[in-house]
Each structure stands twice: as structure tokens, then as C-alpha cells.
Design a protein around this motif. Structure first.
Motif, PDB file in Angstrom:
ATOM      1  N   UNK A  63      25.135 -46.048 -21.126  1.00 37.95           N
ATOM      2  CA  UNK A  63      26.102 -47.310 -21.439  1.00 37.95           C
ATOM      3  C   UNK A  63      25.893 -48.322 -20.087  1.00 37.95           C
ATOM      4  N   UNK A  64      25.575 -47.853 -18.786  1.00 38.38           N
ATOM      5  CA  UNK A  64      25.671 -48.692 -17.796  1.00 38.38           C
ATOM      6  C   UNK A  64      24.135 -49.609 -17.738  1.00 38.38           C
ATOM      7  N   UNK A  65      23.453 -48.904 -18.576  1.00 40.79           N
ATOM      8  CA  UNK A  65      22.147 -49.572 -18.791  1.00 40.79           C
ATOM      9  C   UNK A  65      22.008 -50.527 -20.077  1.00 40.79           C
ATOM     10  N   UNK A  66      23.259 -50.686 -20.821  1.00 38.34           N
ATOM     11  CA  UNK A  66      23.179 -51.438 -21.910  1.00 38.34           C
ATOM     12  C   UNK A  66      22.360 -51.011 -23.181  1.00 38.34           C
ATOM     13  N   UNK A  67      22.289 -49.517 -23.262  1.00 37.74           N
ATOM     14  CA  UNK A  67      21.493 -49.006 -24.232  1.00 37.74           C
ATOM     15  C   UNK A  67      22.235 -48.656 -25.418  1.00 37.74           C
ATOM     16  N   UNK A  68      23.532 -48.075 -25.227  1.00 35.97           N
ATOM     17  CA  UNK A  68      24.255 -47.716 -26.210  1.00 35.97           C
ATOM     18  C   UNK A  68      25.798 -48.113 -25.910  1.00 35.97           C
ATOM     19  N   UNK A  69      26.804 -48.089 -27.020  1.00 37.88           N
ATOM     20  CA  UNK A  69      28.238 -48.330 -26.879  1.00 37.88           C
ATOM     21  C   UNK A  69      28.856 -47.161 -27.593  1.00 37.88           C
ATOM     22  N   UNK A  70      29.906 -46.972 -26.926  1.00 34.98           N
ATOM     23  CA  UNK A  70      30.765 -45.785 -27.467  1.00 34.98           C
ATOM     24  C   UNK A  70      32.007 -46.768 -28.153  1.00 34.98           C
ATOM     25  N   UNK A  71      32.170 -46.088 -29.558  1.00 32.64           N
ATOM     26  CA  UNK A  71      33.156 -46.673 -30.319  1.00 32.64           C
ATOM     27  C   UNK A  71      34.339 -45.626 -30.593  1.00 32.64           C
ATOM     28  N   UNK A  72      35.620 -45.996 -30.268  1.00 35.39           N
ATOM     29  CA  UNK A  72      36.532 -45.307 -30.056  1.00 35.39           C
ATOM     30  C   UNK A  72      36.641 -44.337 -31.647  1.00 35.39           C
ATOM     31  N   UNK A  73      36.679 -43.077 -31.591  1.00 42.05           N
ATOM     32  CA  UNK A  73      36.966 -42.443 -32.876  1.00 42.05           C
ATOM     33  C   UNK A  73      35.582 -42.357 -33.863  1.00 42.05           C
ATOM     34  N   UNK A  74      34.732 -43.094 -33.487  1.00 43.75           N
ATOM     35  CA  UNK A  74      33.610 -43.074 -34.482  1.00 43.75           C
ATOM     36  C   UNK A  74      32.226 -42.573 -33.596  1.00 43.75           C
ATOM     37  N   UNK A  75      32.078 -42.348 -32.440  1.00 40.83           N
ATOM     38  CA  UNK A  75      31.036 -41.937 -31.607  1.00 40.83           C
ATOM     39  C   UNK A  75      30.037 -42.945 -30.804  1.00 40.83           C
ATOM     40  N   UNK A  76      29.069 -42.631 -30.635  1.00 40.49           N
ATOM     41  CA  UNK A  76      28.229 -43.612 -29.452  1.00 40.49           C
ATOM     42  C   UNK A  76      27.154 -43.947 -30.410  1.00 40.49           C
ATOM     43  N   UNK A  77      26.642 -45.478 -30.272  1.00 47.24           N
ATOM     44  CA  UNK A  77      25.824 -45.980 -31.114  1.00 47.24           C
ATOM     45  C   UNK A  77      24.716 -46.598 -30.435  1.00 47.24           C
TER      46      UNK A  77
END
Length: 250
Positions: A63-77
Motif C-alpha cells: 500500500x505504501x508503494x501505491x500497488x494495492x488498496x484496501x477496501x473496507x469489507x471487500x478486501x485488497x485490490x
């Protein structure tokens, strides 16, 4: 005992790096395309035989490297891979005191309100996460282990408790320069400034207590004092270094 605990912390960090590197390869090579959901936390813990804490740290690195984002209740994308030159704050020169001061001035404005909003909006589960992050910082201090990641995770937990996803996103964006660096004072790379940890747990404790009590005004006051203290220490360090470089009278 302390050395055993420190070794355990370092092992966890190395495992997190290993997992993040493997996922990074899959993201860059196209195994996961933008918008794809990454394996769940429980799937990754089974696949790599590690704890949930290690998996969360690995995801935090991505996430710090801007490669993924966490969506609350949905997971990591997976996110679209961006060229380095396009990334905001990519030119942060954290080896320069002036750059650290710039960032601390920005953080003082941003995180003071973050603490206040967290006090007003935090959920019961987020109170537990903030308190646990605070406890881990204390354990690192007790064991003589590095506190950089633990410190960041506490500030991130507070940002997430604002219920405004832009707060943790921004914190991840500036992660590389967010925790003061001891090598600016001639210490080993990755260490803390000599005087930084003196009141760290006490200052954090006041912020955490205010958030738990739902006292937004106190949360603002204590977060401001915490960050202002760091800012003033770096300004003093900058003045002393300039004085040392000044030409001496003949």
C-alpha cells in the motif's frame, strides 16, 4: 529475553518483506491486473504459514508503494502500476533535515485533525487496534527493537479511525519520510534520533487516551504537542549543523 523478542520482531519483518516481494512480482508481471482482488488475509496466512500480523505488514508495504488498496469489507485490490516519476512526494529527500522539517509541518496540520476525527468517529474495533499498536510500540522500546514500523502503524490506525479513507491513503503516500531518521545525527541507518524516544510512549499515551475517551479537543492538543516536539528538535538540529559549517573567525 529481550534479544529473543527482538529476533522475533526482526523475523516478522523479514517474512513480511518476503511476502510483499512475492506479491509485488505478481502485481508487476500482470498475474494480478488493476482491479483484481488479491488472496484474502486468511489465504495468505495459510499459504505462507505466517501470522495475520505478518500478512498485514506485507500488505502495508505494498500500500505504501501505491500497488494495492484496501477496501473496507471487500478486501485488497491491485492498482494500476504508476511510473515512479508520476508518484507524488517521490522527490522526498529524507536524508536532508530541511525535507524532514517540511514534512513535519505538513503532518502537524494533517494529523492534528486526524486525531480529533478519530476521537469522534472511532469504532470499538478501531479502539482495540489503536491500543494494540500503542502496546507494540511500548514492547519495541522495552526490547530495544526498532520502532519505526510500529510507530507508523499507530499513526495509521488513528488515521483509519477517522472513517475517511483519504487520511490513511495520504499517510501511506508519505510513509518513506514520516518517521524521523537517526542517521541525520550520525547514527546507523534506520535508527532513531538520539533524543526521539525519550518521551515517545508518554506522548503517544496521551493521544491514545484522548481518542479512547472520545475527547476531540484533547486529541488535537496532544497530537499537536507530539509533532511540534519533533519539529522543534529538527529545527534545533538544523541550526546546530549550520553553526558547525559556518566559517570560523580568523
Amino acid at each position: 529475553m529481550a534479544s529473543d523478542a527482538q529476533a522475533e520482531v526482526q523475523q516478522g519483518q523479514s517474512l513480511a518483506s518476503k511476502i510483499s516481494s512475492a506479491l509485488r512480482h505478481d502485481l508487476i508481471s500482470g498475474v494480478f491486473r488493476p482491479g483484481d482482488r488479491l488472496p484474502s488475509e486468511s489465504t495468505l496466512t495459510r499459504e505462507y504459514s505466517v501470522s495475520r500480523t505478518v500478512v498485514r505488514e506485507a500488505i502495508a508495504i505494498l500500500r505504501a508503494d501505491g500497488l494495492v488498496e484496501a477496501r473496507k469489507g471487500a478486501g485488497v485490490f491491485a492498482l494500476e502500476i504508476r511510473r515512479e516519476a508520476d508518484r507524488p512526494f517521490n522527490d522526498l529527500a529524507t536524508q536532508r533535515i530541511s525535507s524532514v522539517i517540511e514534512l513535519l509541518e505538513l503532518r502537524t496540520v494533517f494529523e492534528v485533525e486526524s486525531a480529533a476525527l478519530a476521537a469522534l468517529r472511532r469504532s470499538a474495533a478501531q479502539i482495540e487496534e489503536i491500543y494494540e499498536a500503542h502496546r507494540i510500540v511500548a514492547q519495541c522500546l522495552k526490547d530495544g527493537a526498532p520502532t519505526r514500523d510500529a510507530d507508523f502503524n499507530l499513526h495509521l490506525a488513528i488515521a483509519e479511525a477517522t472513517q475517511n479513507r483519504r487520511f490513511p491513503e495520504f499517510l501511506q503516500l508519505i510513509r518513506t519520510g514520516i518517521i524521523p531518521r537517526g542517521d541525520l545525527q550520525g547514527e546507523a541507518p534506520g535508527s532513531r534520533p538520539k533524543d526521539y524516544n525519550l518521551h515517545l510512549q508518554e506522548e503517544h499515551g496521551l493521544i491514545v487516551d484522548a481518542i479512547i475517551e472520545g475527547d476531540a479537543d484533547a486529541a488535537r492538543v496532544h497530537m499537536k504537542a507530539h509533532l511540534r516536539g519533533s519539529l522543534e528538535r529538527y529545527k534545533a538540529l538544523l541550526r546546530s549543523q549550520r553553526a558547525e559549517r559556518a566559517p570560523q573567525p580568523a
